[in-house]
Write an enzyme that holds these catalytic residues in place. Sequence first.
Site, PDB file in Angstrom:
ATOM      1  N   GLU A 140      36.521 -20.161  39.948  1.00 42.89           N
ATOM      2  CA  GLU A 140      36.989 -21.319  38.228  1.00 42.89           C
ATOM      3  C   GLU A 140      36.445 -22.408  37.679  1.00 42.89           C
ATOM      4  O   GLU A 140      36.630 -23.593  38.531  1.00 42.89           O
ATOM      5  CB  GLU A 140      38.602 -21.728  38.975  1.00 42.89           C
ATOM      6  CG  GLU A 140      39.286 -23.072  37.981  1.00 42.89           C
ATOM      7  CD  GLU A 140      40.421 -23.014  38.355  1.00 42.89           C
ATOM      8  OE1 GLU A 140      40.254 -23.778  39.198  1.00 42.89           O
ATOM      9  OE2 GLU A 140      41.815 -22.758  37.153  1.00 42.89           O
ATOM     10  N   CYS A 155      45.531 -23.765  33.610  1.00 44.19           N
ATOM     11  CA  CYS A 155      45.506 -23.166  34.512  1.00 44.19           C
ATOM     12  C   CYS A 155      44.666 -21.794  34.550  1.00 44.19           C
ATOM     13  O   CYS A 155      44.435 -20.170  35.711  1.00 44.19           O
ATOM     14  CB  CYS A 155      45.825 -23.374  35.528  1.00 44.19           C
ATOM     15  SG  CYS A 155      47.687 -23.928  34.899  1.00 44.19           S
ATOM     16  N   GLY A 183      45.595 -28.490  47.330  1.00 43.26           N
ATOM     17  CA  GLY A 183      46.983 -28.166  47.274  1.00 43.26           C
ATOM     18  C   GLY A 183      46.841 -27.752  48.398  1.00 43.26           C
ATOM     19  O   GLY A 183      47.082 -27.530  49.589  1.00 43.26           O
ATOM     20  N   GLU A 240      50.772 -24.671  43.032  1.00 41.96           N
ATOM     21  CA  GLU A 240      50.629 -24.498  41.488  1.00 41.96           C
ATOM     22  C   GLU A 240      48.764 -23.971  41.263  1.00 41.96           C
ATOM     23  O   GLU A 240      48.373 -25.670  41.420  1.00 41.96           O
ATOM     24  CB  GLU A 240      50.929 -24.890  40.140  1.00 41.96           C
ATOM     25  CG  GLU A 240      53.022 -24.452  39.629  1.00 41.96           C
ATOM     26  CD  GLU A 240      53.392 -23.451  39.812  1.00 41.96           C
ATOM     27  OE1 GLU A 240      51.791 -22.515  39.460  1.00 41.96           O
ATOM     28  OE2 GLU A 240      54.765 -23.417  39.805  1.00 41.96           O
ATOM     29  N   LYS A 242      53.369 -38.242  40.456  1.00 42.32           N
ATOM     30  CA  LYS A 242      52.004 -39.262  40.582  1.00 42.32           C
ATOM     31  C   LYS A 242      51.774 -38.030  39.332  1.00 42.32           C
ATOM     32  O   LYS A 242      50.263 -37.644  39.427  1.00 42.32           O
ATOM     33  CB  LYS A 242      51.435 -39.501  42.371  1.00 42.32           C
ATOM     34  CG  LYS A 242      49.883 -40.006  41.388  1.00 42.32           C
ATOM     35  CD  LYS A 242      49.020 -39.712  43.147  1.00 42.32           C
ATOM     36  CE  LYS A 242      47.429 -38.833  42.141  1.00 42.32           C
ATOM     37  NZ  LYS A 242      47.527 -39.176  41.320  1.00 42.32           N
ATOM     38  N   GLY A 252      47.112 -28.466  40.816  1.00 38.87           N
ATOM     39  CA  GLY A 252      45.995 -28.935  40.901  1.00 38.87           C
ATOM     40  C   GLY A 252      45.323 -28.249  41.165  1.00 38.87           C
ATOM     41  O   GLY A 252      45.384 -26.587  41.670  1.00 38.87           O
ATOM     42  N   SER A 253      43.922 -28.282  42.135  1.00 38.93           N
ATOM     43  CA  SER A 253      43.003 -27.148  42.646  1.00 38.93           C
ATOM     44  C   SER A 253      43.264 -26.759  43.486  1.00 38.93           C
ATOM     45  O   SER A 253      44.287 -27.674  44.568  1.00 38.93           O
ATOM     46  CB  SER A 253      41.234 -28.526  43.109  1.00 38.93           C
ATOM     47  OG  SER A 253      42.253 -29.856  43.446  1.00 38.93           O
TER      48      SER A 253
END
Length: 504
Positions: free
Chosen positions: A403, A302, A251, A268, A194, A246-247
């Site tokens: 972030e 990232c 996650g 990740e 996805k 992703g974030s």
Amino acid sequence: MSGTNKRDAIRERHLQAHSDALDGLVIDPWIDGQSVSYEETTPTRDPVIGEQITTVSVCDDAAVDSAVAAAWDAYDGAWGDTTPTDRSQRLLEWVGVLENHLSELALLECLDTGKPLAEARGEVEGALSTLEYYASVARTQHGSQIPAQKDLHMYTRAEPYGVVGQITPWNFPAWAAAWKLGPALAAGNCSVLKPSVHTPLTTVRMAQLSAEIFPAGVVNVVTGSGATTGSALTEHDDVRKLSFTGSGAVGTEVMRVAAKRIAPVTLELGGKSPLVVFPDADLETAVDAAAAGVYYSTGEICDALSRAIVHEDVHDEFVAQLVDRAQSYTLGDPLDDDTTLGPLTNGDQFETVSNYIEIGQDEGATLETGGGPPSDPALADGHYLEPAVFTDVENEMRIAQEEIFGPVQTVQSFQTYEDAIAIANDTEFGLAGGIVTESTSLAHRAAADIDAGIIYVNAYGPIRPEGPYGGFKQSGIGHDLGEAAIDHYQQTKTVYVNLDEPEL
Ligand code: NAD
């Protein structure tokens, strides 16, 4: 040309590019070797002009279920019988087809993300190189023989999971798709992938271009939002392994859902990576790393080296040079060769980064340059922000801890080696770290002391498919890339064969 005329010209050029890039293409979910459309659709937008490029179907629970079923059919059928050599050859064939469509993929990536075209092309090339790498790695995979007892032949087999679910973010869509599919397919799995709802174009197109190469159902792409399509995938009982990029917030949710059925996860996630500039550093090298490390891809990276931690002796000169560098970027139409900084990929991210610019100033940091939209009226339709540099930053500030995911560099200073390492490690994240020094000894020492999964010395990057890529602490679990990634898509089986005494 006046600003307004230039703005109209950019708009017209992009609308034309949309129809050129999509000429004859339908971008829809790719399930069981074909495009499938559903009633509900969602737009994907061009961040330069804010207009819809196309609409893409949204996969609900039933659509995701059909993709997972197709993947199992493929796995239980022809794909499950393939050898590593077969899979290696198919991956190489796919690379060959993708190479023939390199310019098309680069243009789609550029329009969907707002990256300068040359960067988009470089990342698509990175995707191809990743797939090529896993074509080689596929053939090196094997189990092991364990000499435990003379009357026992004991060995391990490395076996695929079967069907894996993979979820990617919007910052490097094509590259991320290759990071996921390369090792998963090389290891013998089928995938349901996805992409982000903001940037689905290249992932879908790459899957379409695999049609003649992989049996139907080996590669499936389900499109839609995280809440609808992403959660249907993570919650699917027949998905045996999840790999998510992703974030941290999402996650955490993915891991929670996977825990209910003990599905293994690779995560990740985000980062707030330090760049430590020692007093002996070559300052041009330091500024190169600090600028590339947070302005490449408009800072939507990232492993952004977004916290420059600079020795007090060189701090002022470093800041002066970094400010000059930040002001030297050319914001513009990503289709223009001389554009070096595109817009942020979507309006929400523009709001988030703009908000952090205010937060930093409210916290007492000094905004030395940038942080606002450019004055050029030609760029008024896009989510552009000028590269920012903050000084007078304390490590407790939100702009040093959270972030931002945009073109914002923060600069702090330090006196001793211990201070530098303490500041560098004072974060919940541990994705990457940068070091700039002329001393080999200091570089290795700091590389060992910084608590992060990736260390860059005297540069930002490069990222190579051969190098395991993953974070410490809240930056994730496991790895993409390298041989390490293929381990995440295989499970180990131990076989005990009892040997009879020879009766000859
Ligand atoms: P995000 O977490 O919002 O979304 C990532 C993906 O998850 C998207 O495809 C999204 O649709 C999907 N998703 C959202 N909610 C979901 C749910 N409940 N269940 C399942 N899937 C769901 O992240 P983003 O904003 O797209 O990307 C930015 C983040 O990604 C940053 O934090 C960045 O650091 C991180 N990132 C990490 C790496 C890495 O390798 N460590 C690489 C790129 C980006």
